[in-house]
Design a protein around this motif. Sequence first.
Motif, short mmCIF file in Angstrom:
data_model
loop_
_atom_site.label_atom_id
_atom_site.label_comp_id
_atom_site.label_asym_id
_atom_site.label_seq_id
_atom_site.Cartn_x
_atom_site.Cartn_y
_atom_site.Cartn_z
N ALA A 1 -4.22 -10.29 7.44
CA ALA A 1 -3.13 -9.52 8.03
C ALA A 1 -1.56 -9.85 7.19
CB ALA A 1 -2.97 -9.95 9.40
N ALA A 2 -1.64 -11.11 6.93
CA ALA A 2 -0.07 -11.49 6.35
C ALA A 2 -0.24 -10.75 4.88
CB ALA A 2 -0.21 -12.92 6.40
N GLY A 3 -1.30 -10.91 4.20
CA GLY A 3 -1.40 -10.25 2.98
C GLY A 3 -1.21 -8.78 2.83
N PHE A 4 -1.39 -7.98 4.00
CA PHE A 4 -1.26 -6.60 3.93
C PHE A 4 0.41 -6.43 4.08
CE2 PHE A 4 0.11 -2.93 6.81
CZ PHE A 4 -0.71 -1.90 6.03
N GLU A 5 1.31 -7.16 4.47
CA GLU A 5 2.52 -7.23 4.81
C GLU A 5 3.29 -6.89 3.26
OE1 GLU A 5 4.21 -6.50 7.62
OE2 GLU A 5 2.22 -6.54 8.56
N LEU A 6 2.64 -7.48 2.30
CA LEU A 6 3.15 -7.75 1.13
C LEU A 6 2.47 -6.69 0.13
CD1 LEU A 6 3.11 -11.78 0.88
CD2 LEU A 6 5.13 -10.05 1.52
N GLY A 7 1.17 -6.18 0.77
CA GLY A 7 0.61 -5.32 -0.38
C GLY A 7 1.27 -3.98 -0.50
N THR A 8 0.68 -3.09 -1.25
CA THR A 8 1.11 -2.00 -1.59
C THR A 8 1.11 -0.85 -0.60
OG1 THR A 8 -1.31 -1.29 -2.47
CG2 THR A 8 0.30 -2.12 -4.32
N LEU B 1 4.82 11.67 3.43
CA LEU B 1 4.40 11.34 4.71
C LEU B 1 2.84 12.11 4.78
CD1 LEU B 1 3.95 10.14 7.61
CD2 LEU B 1 5.05 12.36 8.27
N LEU B 2 2.63 13.17 4.31
CA LEU B 2 1.40 13.87 4.18
C LEU B 2 0.45 13.26 3.32
CD1 LEU B 2 2.25 17.37 5.04
CD2 LEU B 2 1.47 16.09 6.53
N TRP B 3 1.08 12.69 2.17
CA TRP B 3 0.46 12.11 1.10
C TRP B 3 -0.17 10.88 1.50
CZ3 TRP B 3 -2.37 12.61 -2.99
CH2 TRP B 3 -2.53 11.35 -3.89
N ARG B 4 0.74 10.30 2.16
CA ARG B 4 0.61 8.75 2.65
C ARG B 4 -0.86 9.15 3.70
NH1 ARG B 4 1.79 6.11 -0.60
NH2 ARG B 4 0.06 5.38 -0.12
N VAL B 5 -0.66 9.74 4.59
CA VAL B 5 -1.73 9.84 5.75
C VAL B 5 -3.09 10.33 5.07
CG1 VAL B 5 -2.70 11.27 7.80
CG2 VAL B 5 -0.21 10.49 7.55
N ALA B 6 -2.95 11.29 4.01
CA ALA B 6 -4.30 11.60 3.47
C ALA B 6 -4.76 10.51 2.56
CB ALA B 6 -3.95 12.73 2.69
N ARG B 7 -3.97 9.81 1.80
CA ARG B 7 -4.58 8.67 0.79
C ARG B 7 -4.86 7.61 1.55
NH1 ARG B 7 -1.40 6.03 -4.27
NH2 ARG B 7 -3.21 5.45 -5.34
N ASP B 8 -4.03 7.11 2.46
CA ASP B 8 -4.56 5.81 3.31
C ASP B 8 -5.70 5.91 4.11
OD1 ASP B 8 -2.40 4.69 1.68
OD2 ASP B 8 -0.86 4.80 3.35
N ARG B 9 -6.04 6.90 4.64
CA ARG B 9 -7.14 6.87 5.60
C ARG B 9 -8.39 6.13 5.13
NH1 ARG B 9 -6.52 10.05 9.95
NH2 ARG B 9 -4.81 11.97 10.09
N GLY B 10 -8.73 6.22 4.25
CA GLY B 10 -9.87 5.67 3.38
C GLY B 10 -9.46 4.21 2.54
N ARG B 11 -8.29 4.32 2.11
CA ARG B 11 -7.66 3.26 1.30
C ARG B 11 -7.47 1.94 2.36
NH1 ARG B 11 -1.85 3.47 -1.63
NH2 ARG B 11 -2.29 1.62 -3.37
N LEU B 12 -7.11 2.09 3.71
CA LEU B 12 -7.14 1.07 4.86
C LEU B 12 -8.22 0.25 4.56
CD1 LEU B 12 -4.76 2.64 7.22
CD2 LEU B 12 -4.07 0.55 5.81
N ARG B 13 -9.35 1.03 4.86
CA ARG B 13 -10.73 0.35 4.95
C ARG B 13 -11.26 -0.36 4.05
NH1 ARG B 13 -11.37 5.55 7.92
NH2 ARG B 13 -12.46 6.27 5.78
N ALA B 14 -10.49 0.00 2.83
CA ALA B 14 -11.20 -0.91 1.65
C ALA B 14 -10.12 -2.21 1.49
CB ALA B 14 -10.90 -0.10 0.62
N LEU B 15 -9.42 -2.14 2.12
CA LEU B 15 -8.24 -3.49 2.16
C LEU B 15 -8.99 -4.79 2.42
CD1 LEU B 15 -5.15 -2.29 3.66
CD2 LEU B 15 -5.61 -2.51 1.25
N PRO B 16 -8.72 -5.94 1.74
CA PRO B 16 -9.29 -7.17 1.89
C PRO B 16 -9.26 -7.73 3.35
CG PRO B 16 -8.18 -7.33 -0.32
CD PRO B 16 -7.74 -5.94 0.54
N GLY B 17 -10.43 -8.06 4.08
CA GLY B 17 -10.36 -8.53 5.31
C GLY B 17 -10.14 -7.54 6.36
N ALA B 18 -10.02 -6.13 6.14
CA ALA B 18 -9.79 -5.23 7.10
C ALA B 18 -11.39 -4.86 7.66
CB ALA B 18 -9.13 -3.93 6.53
N ARG B 19 -11.57 -5.02 8.92
CA ARG B 19 -12.67 -4.81 9.63
C ARG B 19 -12.87 -3.36 10.00
NH1 ARG B 19 -13.64 -6.93 13.93
NH2 ARG B 19 -11.91 -8.03 14.47
#
Length: 225
Positions: A67-74, A16-34
């Motif tokens: 948004a739909a693409g996120f559901e299938l993403g990594t 969990l802690l790894w996910r939180v640390a990694r995804d804070r920046g990773r989410l903003r780089a996803l296609p279509g994420a404003r």
Amino acid sequence: MTLHVWRVPPARLGALLWRVARDRGRLRALPGARFAKVLGTGRGFTPGAVDATRWAVLTAWRSRSDAAGFELGTVARAWRRIAVAECRLDLAPLASRGTWAGQQPFEPDGPAAIGGAVVAVTRARLRPVRAVRFWRAVRPVAGAVAGADGLLATFGIGEAPLGWQGTVSVWRDAAALREFAYRGEAHARVVAATPAQRWYAEELFARFALVEVAGDRSLIGWAGP
């Protein structure tokens, strides 16, 4: 816009802690994420109400296909691997006031919808010297919202353990939300005191139409049909 909520058991704290640390920046780089935030949650919005096993991801998308693409993403798949329960709220912005991290991420795309359930998201960055006074002032509000007519679900959110708090609440309709916000005595007192007390360094209030709820509704304390 989507709000994902996951329950992660204590045995998977390291992952969990790894996910939180990694995804804070990773989410903003996803296609279509404003706009995207990884959020801790709580039973309320005071420090003692933290729920360390429930986490949320709030994302504003440029399009429904993103948004739909996120559901299938990594990222989503990685959260599901460590979670034992998931709930997703699909939201359409109706109104927004204030800023979050200097942005206005929830501007409505079109005319406000009429009827149906609505979701209120509040977020505030507290001034450290006023935080304790604020938490004392809002305790009666927590009790009042729990018994409010038309409330379907509510929980606290936060970007940090202290001082960066907010709430998510789901209401039967816009009228029920307005009744609590403007006529509820405890809430009205806090609203009236805010300009003088200057509790917040930054604040935001946004209202959304609830388009769909998918998954385990008990994860968000759902009390509706």
